[in-house]
Design an enzyme around this catalytic site. Sequence first.
Site, short mmCIF file in Angstrom:
data_model
loop_
_atom_site.label_atom_id
_atom_site.label_comp_id
_atom_site.label_asym_id
_atom_site.label_seq_id
_atom_site.Cartn_x
_atom_site.Cartn_y
_atom_site.Cartn_z
N CYS A 19 14.22 20.34 -28.86
CA CYS A 19 13.00 20.97 -29.81
C CYS A 19 11.44 20.17 -29.76
O CYS A 19 12.40 18.38 -29.67
CB CYS A 19 12.51 21.78 -30.05
N ASP A 73 -0.74 9.20 -6.32
CA ASP A 73 -0.60 10.14 -7.11
C ASP A 73 0.24 10.42 -8.67
O ASP A 73 -0.02 11.60 -9.28
CB ASP A 73 -1.14 11.50 -6.49
N ASP A 133 -6.08 15.45 -4.31
CA ASP A 133 -5.97 14.53 -3.63
C ASP A 133 -5.86 14.94 -2.35
O ASP A 133 -6.52 15.66 -1.80
CB ASP A 133 -4.78 13.91 -3.60
N CYS A 155 12.80 17.49 -33.09
CA CYS A 155 14.10 16.43 -33.00
C CYS A 155 13.17 15.23 -32.41
O CYS A 155 13.61 13.79 -32.49
CB CYS A 155 14.84 16.71 -31.44
N ASP A 210 -0.08 14.56 -3.43
CA ASP A 210 1.49 13.80 -2.76
C ASP A 210 1.79 12.76 -2.25
O ASP A 210 2.87 12.44 -2.21
CB ASP A 210 0.95 14.19 -1.30
#
Length: 728
Positions: free
Chosen positions: A44, A631, A447, A47, A627
């Site tokens: 969490c 990017d 993109d 933590c 892709d």
Amino acid sequence: MTVAMRPNVSACPACAAGPAAEALAEQEAQKDARLALSLPTIHCAACISAVERELNKQPGVKTARVNLTLKRATIEAESDVTAQDLVSVLEGIGYEAHELDAGTLSATENDKAGRDLLMRLAVAGFASMNVMLLSVSVWSGAEAATRDMFHWISAAIALPTIIFSGKPFFVSAWSALKNGRLNMDVPIVLAISLAVMTSLWETMLSGEHAYFDAALTLVFFLLTGRYLDHRTRAVARSAAEELAALEVPRAVRIIDGEEQTVQVTELSVGDLVLVRPGGRMPVDGNIVEGQSELDRSLLTGETLPVFAEPGLGVSAGEVNLTGPLVIRATAVGQETSLHRMADLVAVAESGRSRYTSLADKAARLYAPGVHILSALAFVGWYIYTWDVRTALNIAAAVLIITCPCALGLAVPAVTTAASGRLFRKGMLIKHSTALERLAQVDTVVFDKTGTLTAGTPELTNLGDFDQDDVSLAMALAMGSSHPLSMAIVSAASAAGIKPAKLSDIEEVPGFGTQALLNGQRVRLGRATWVGATALAQTSAFLALPDGTVRAFTFTDSLRDGAEEAVQALLEDGKDVMLISGDTTGAVEALANRLGIQKWIAEALPEDKAAKVQALSAKGKHVLMVGDGLNDTAALAAAHVSISPASALDAARVASDIVLLGSDLSPIADALITARSAIKRIRENFRIATVYNIIAVPLAIAGLCSPLIAALAMSSSSITVSLNALRLR
């Protein structure tokens, strides 16, 4: 809005992301050590804070970042700091830690953890069914010795099962308690423990009621929520590690004219490196010998090759296509653009892992509230009756009835249902909080090449040529693997045209293809090579025997569903932007074609990431769709991200969602589904809240036994799960 960015002249484009002062800091780089620790028990936001705070307090530690998805910490420290020192520090505050090779993927450990949870869940489910069957006999009126026998058989089944299946909760709760903290597993363990102890007490005293079935039901429902949550995380891997995997392990170094194959780690700035056709650049540097074409799609996203000749700067990760090149290294190892891009991605991933889910926010006050209620109930009833047995039963009922099963299932159940719905529409949800973040999106950044477009050129003016010219161009194009040549061959074949008969066909790396037609030279290639003037759009030029030059022009075809996706997002009120490494003209043309008002051209990888971060700094919730390797940093930095299945591996693992098909139209529907999912999650929280408002006073008033409390808790969990299934 239109913006055109000038290309960076550096051979190391990702280096520009660092501040000017970085050069001074790098003088000390050799004195620093980078350590990686596996943290299998963190789960969490609390933590993350505890681990980072403790690590950053240690002498010699400069920075420490925790990635919750990967369950690991990355530490920058002075060379005298060892991993074992930090492991001891974390174990001292209750967290299991192990030294980790920074290049090791965590997929194996994730699989092991998933199998472990599934096995514990199966055991708990099997035991619960058996104890429930035994309980039916007791509820049906079994008395005295028969009832006691069924209770003891139930105890024999329940005790080892709870010890085995409940281990994740016991370990987590003990770790928190011995370090003076509370977490969600503490009330869970108290409820289970009280239910078991009360049941054993009742069994030893030949009491009428035992609650082993209640304890087992608690464990089963809690493990169900834990496993569902694990499955949403299991497919997430580190994009930074995938980028590191693209680094070339060996290179050919030239010393005094002799070629030597060496490890890349042995290279130094100034070395001459030979890169053969098809090879990937192992270093950043400058070309000193040879001519070829380079595939720079990893860094720029542009799929068309770039002409390479002496003096041109190259970056690690680029692919040499057609001719041998000799490179003089200007950056090696951790200083290359590829490695620096991996660093950018790692930082972005760490920041994104700090996102606090709705469940975390709802649970912050839950544990202490439950403890206080149960303790008050015990004290109040003990003072009222002076009967420990009665007070303990009521305290156990309060803990069981408030056990956070519904809260634990609220998010995983909805996430699983929504993920299944989107999967059927061609989208794979990878990250556990992706739907929550997707529902908040107000800005979408696309993109261009390979994302909105297919990344393959298409011939646009075939009809402007007579059949003989097309036949000649087709014959020349068949002698090359260049994308433009392949597009000519494809278009001519589709038109039913046959190639002309040529002799002495030869591909000249970086320029084009030439041959002889009836003893006369013909060429297909670059404008300068055939004596033509270059055009603004993508073109290939055919030089005929009579000296005439004709231009074939190309465009990049749109990906299926691109227009529909952009239009739907605009109609939904989203701010849509196009950012590409392609030329200004190409980006502007595509933006106008799709109705996108905001666009940026000639953007380098760090430009994309910087723009996404700037939008986030203004309070925007950005969805990045891309892709390529160029990017990847932007995908990791975005509030949420999507990559098509055809994307580079590094881009796919950096993204939260993978588009399985080639159609972009599901993107708009994903945003609608995400908003519906968040609505269901909030409904689940309200269901759990109403349930507690009604049930808790009854338990405190002594009107609910632990068994009734377990049934009520199970009912709320089932209600939450059924509400989640409405998404399907």
